[in-house]
Design a protein around this motif. Structure first.
Motif: not given
Length: 408
Positions: A184-185, A333, A108, A337, A367, A376, A362, A132
């Motif tokens: 992601n996600p 990953s 990030t 989702w 998102f 998520r 999540s 994200y």
């Protein structure tokens, strides 16, 4: 979690299932568990429940046995640069120049620094959505305009919308594209054809491409991760490739990442910044990352096989028991989702799962744009704990649902 370390190959699969929720909750290094209240099982934060690979743990023990943690001597940059280049060549057939690699504290940070140095306040930046949350927040704080490019939800899975991307990039005068692959996600792993379309668009509009590829090592066959910069020398020259060992090897706390800076001007701009103004990778993080990338692939193969089994179990369970929840199995990953809009639970179904079933997912709105009505689900845990999580998903939808029994 068994107190013993990860052992030989024959015992890896079994030890990935020897997870004690009481020990996980007591571990000082697992925010995913430590932040939960009693009775709530976590399936939210992007960290795995598994202990770190033994080659990494043993390598750090040997390093610390010298009794010194002084300043490292890296006259030509950290050993991460060569380790990254070698890993890209051997796993993905891309041969990046180690001298173009720089260290960062996190991926990030690398994304935000590239945007800070290569674009101007007010510039438009395209990102596939849902996205994200920290990237969205970073764009806002940097005063860059988010150009959301929604992924298409098709019967075959999530898909790029090249026509909208081309239209919106042209209409907004976009200066950069943030490409998250694996995504992601949603868990999409973009194909060579899709990446080639993006590369052509980037060339036509002179876009900087910032590729977050942190989940690359967690791609499931038959899907194959293709580094965006590997498409051609011209694409590499306009691409920042960011990655880290932290996701695939469960090392989130080491604060260590790398970036291959293709654009000469951006690389020079990064090198001109005051030393450590934006933070730096620490010596133990560098050591752990090198150990993971050079000695951890046996562990990684076992973990990916375990995750693949969990991924398939989740898909089958949802199809059989909760068909009202939409879901495309992630191609990369350990994050699924979940489309919960047909449940009628509003924008944030994760809140209802927590209240009714004692399971923490999540939050979809985190998102946004594109996250309302979604949640998520992190399936990187033991088979037994995954079973408990799945039971709580079903329990959450029952008319008489109550928070589950207290669990460590």
């Amino acid at each position: 979690m068994n107190a013993s370390v990860i052992g030989p190959l024959g015992s890896l699969a079994a030890e990935l299932d020897e997870l004690d929720p009481c020990e996980l909750r007591a571990s000082p290094g697992l925010k995913k568990w430590r932040q939960m209240t009693a009775g709530v099982l976590p399936a939210w934060l992007a960290e795995m429940d598994f202990p770190v690979a033994e080659p990494v743990r043993e390598g750090l023990r040997r390093y610390l046995a010298h009794g010194a943690l002084g300043y490292p001597y890296w006259p030509d940059g950290s050993p991460l640069r060569e380790a990254f280049a070698l890993r890209m060549a051997t796993r993905y057939g891309w041969h990046p120049e180690p001298g173009h690699v720089r260290e960062f504290a996190t991926v990030t940070q690398g994304v935000h620094l590239a945007l800070h140095l290569a674009t101007e306040p007010g510039d438009a930046v395209a990102v596939h959505t849902p996205l994200y949350g920290p990237f969205r927040e970073g764009l806002a704080r940097l005063n860059r305009r988010l150009v959301p490019i929604p992924l298409l939800d098709t019967p075959e899975g999530w898909s790029i919308d090249p026509e909208r991307l081309a239209r919106d990039v042209a209409a907004t005068g976009c200066r950069a594209l943030v490409l998250v692959n694996p995504h992601n996600p949603t868990g999409r792993v973009f194909t060579r054809a899709e990446l080639a379309l993006l590369a052509e668009l980037a060339e036509r509009h002179d876009l900087l491409v910032i590729a977050d590829e942190i989940h690359a090592d967690l791609t499931y066959a038959p899907h194959r991760h293709i580094p965006f910069a590997s498409l051609s020398p011209e694409t590499e020259a306009r691409t920042v490739t960011l990655t880290s060992a932290t996701k695939a090897f469960n090392l989130a706390g080491i604060r260590c990442a790398v970036g291959h800076l293709g654009p000469d001007r951006l690389r020079a701009a990064v090198d001109e910044q005051p030393v450590e103004l934006y933070g730096a990778a620490n010596v133990l993080g560098v050591q752990a990352s090198v150990l993971a990338w050079t000695q951890g692939d046996t562990w990684l193969s076992a973990v990916r096989e375990h995750l693949d089994a969990n991924r398939r179990r989740l898909a089958e369970f949802l199809g059989d028991r909760l068909p009202q929840i939409g879901h495309h199995p992630p191609e990369g990953s350990y994050l699924a989702w979940l489309d919960c809009r047909s449940l009628g639970w509003g924008d944030d179904p994760a809140a209802r799962f927590r209240e009714r079933g004692g399971i923490e997912l999540s939050t979809g709105p985190g998102f946004n744009p594109g996250g309302d009505g979604f949640a998520r689900f992190n399936f990187a845990t033991s088979k037994r704990l995954l079973g408990q999580l799945l039971d709580r998903l079903v329990h959450s939808t029952a008319l008489d649902a109550r928070i589950g029994d207290p669990t460590c």
